[in-house]
Design an enzyme around this catalytic site. Sequence first.
Site, mmCIF file in Angstrom:
data_model
loop_
_atom_site.group_PDB
_atom_site.id
_atom_site.type_symbol
_atom_site.label_atom_id
_atom_site.label_comp_id
_atom_site.label_asym_id
_atom_site.label_seq_id
_atom_site.Cartn_x
_atom_site.Cartn_y
_atom_site.Cartn_z
ATOM 1 N N ASP A 1 0.794 -1.233 -0.026
ATOM 2 C CA ASP A 1 0.067 0.035 0.001
ATOM 3 C C ASP A 1 0.877 1.104 -0.039
ATOM 4 O O ASP A 1 2.130 1.411 0.274
ATOM 5 C CB ASP A 1 -0.930 -0.062 1.217
ATOM 6 C CG ASP A 1 -0.260 -0.296 2.446
ATOM 7 O OD1 ASP A 1 1.033 -0.388 2.556
ATOM 8 O OD2 ASP A 1 -1.264 -0.685 3.485
ATOM 9 N N ASN B 1 -7.174 -1.919 14.549
ATOM 10 C CA ASN B 1 -8.653 -2.318 13.869
ATOM 11 C C ASN B 1 -8.877 -3.521 13.213
ATOM 12 O O ASN B 1 -9.829 -3.731 12.609
ATOM 13 C CB ASN B 1 -9.234 -1.059 13.459
ATOM 14 C CG ASN B 1 -8.706 -0.750 12.092
ATOM 15 O OD1 ASN B 1 -7.651 -1.397 11.775
ATOM 16 N ND2 ASN B 1 -9.085 0.427 11.537
ATOM 17 N N HIS C 1 -7.259 -4.100 10.389
ATOM 18 C CA HIS C 1 -7.024 -3.932 9.014
ATOM 19 C C HIS C 1 -5.616 -4.658 8.544
ATOM 20 O O HIS C 1 -4.658 -5.012 9.229
ATOM 21 C CB HIS C 1 -7.174 -2.555 8.435
ATOM 22 C CG HIS C 1 -5.814 -1.713 9.024
ATOM 23 N ND1 HIS C 1 -5.913 -0.491 9.230
ATOM 24 C CD2 HIS C 1 -4.458 -1.999 8.911
ATOM 25 C CE1 HIS C 1 -4.645 0.134 9.324
ATOM 26 N NE2 HIS C 1 -3.805 -0.677 9.320
ATOM 27 N N GLU D 1 -9.646 -1.393 5.573
ATOM 28 C CA GLU D 1 -10.144 -1.017 6.711
ATOM 29 C C GLU D 1 -11.445 -1.815 6.932
ATOM 30 O O GLU D 1 -12.076 -2.707 6.116
ATOM 31 C CB GLU D 1 -10.591 0.336 6.627
ATOM 32 C CG GLU D 1 -9.518 1.499 6.419
ATOM 33 C CD GLU D 1 -8.701 1.669 7.748
ATOM 34 O OE1 GLU D 1 -8.470 0.929 8.561
ATOM 35 O OE2 GLU D 1 -8.303 2.886 7.827
HETATM 36 C C1 GLP Z 1 -0.540 0.580 8.357
HETATM 37 C C2 GLP Z 1 -0.032 -0.310 7.336
HETATM 38 C C3 GLP Z 1 -0.302 -1.760 7.633
HETATM 39 C C4 GLP Z 1 0.189 -2.187 8.833
HETATM 40 C C5 GLP Z 1 -0.321 -1.421 9.979
HETATM 41 C C6 GLP Z 1 0.295 -1.585 11.359
HETATM 42 O O1 GLP Z 1 -1.423 1.306 8.510
HETATM 43 N N1 GLP Z 1 -0.717 0.233 6.361
HETATM 44 O O2 GLP Z 1 0.116 -2.416 6.413
HETATM 45 O O3 GLP Z 1 0.195 -3.540 8.919
HETATM 46 O O4 GLP Z 1 -0.486 -0.012 9.613
HETATM 47 O O5 GLP Z 1 1.369 -0.879 11.418
HETATM 48 P P1 GLP Z 1 2.510 -0.977 12.486
HETATM 49 O O6 GLP Z 1 3.310 -2.316 12.191
HETATM 50 O O7 GLP Z 1 3.405 0.422 12.595
HETATM 51 O O8 GLP Z 1 1.743 -0.995 13.771
#
Ligand code: GLP
Length: 241
Positions: free
Chosen positions: A67, A136, A138, A143
């Site tokens: 993404d 959440n 995702h 989402e």
């Molecule tokens: C972001 C990314 C995800 C990631 C998630 C968790 O929003 N789009 O791909 O897995 O958040 O991030 P973190 O590992 O910093 O908690």
Amino acid sequence: MNVIIAENYDLLSKKAATIIATEMNEKPDGIFGFATGSSPVGTYKELIKMYEERIIDFSKITSFNLDEYIGLNKEHDQSYYYFMHENLFNHVNMREEYCNIPNGMADDMEAFCNEYENEMQKAGGIDLQILGIGPNGHIAFNEPTVYFPDKTHTVKLTDSTIEANARFFENKDMVPKEAVTMGIGSIMRAKKIVMVVNGKGKAEAVRRMLKEDVNPNVPASILRYHPNVTVILDKEAASLL
Ligand code: GLP
């Protein structure tokens, strides 16, 4: 689904890196799906070490990232393009032209999404996808909603995601409100999936992913229908199981 509970983040990262390295050695020209976020940073550090020790070679692999924020250019230090180069690509022998990261600045987003999805399929599909999870539930930027989006698409970020990611920006208002992301289908078509999750803040998301009914309000729950998923948790992330 194979769930592994590691003693701490270090061991979690080593475990994930070992699975990825094994795949890279079995398929030196494989297609890898990379993820951003803080969770896989330790895994990438381990992969860099293995590269320096000549245990793995990135020269023939192709990557597709999950993404990207819409509206951030490549030079922005919070773009996922920047993140991947800082945390992995600049330290190994990846060929830049084989690193695919969604373009958050595309003029025609719809056309871009179709092209990205097609490129992935043309390359033969993802052999191994690395994932984190949002608080959440995702995955990538899919989402919680009422359906599982299939292909690469654009998405409006929820308040909870904007809040969670605000820690990387000067303030919450600087967090982009939209993103481009692989779909749930794009992720589910990967042959293997490795998810890394650490910290207390993710314990509830992990519990919901593994214990609640599979439903699009907890996007990660769909992974239970995938035939080859390894979820690696640290003790804190596993604390509500
Ligand atoms: C972001 C990314 C995800 C990631 C998630 C968790 O929003 N789009 O791909 O897995 O958040 O991030 P973190 O590992 O910093 O908690």
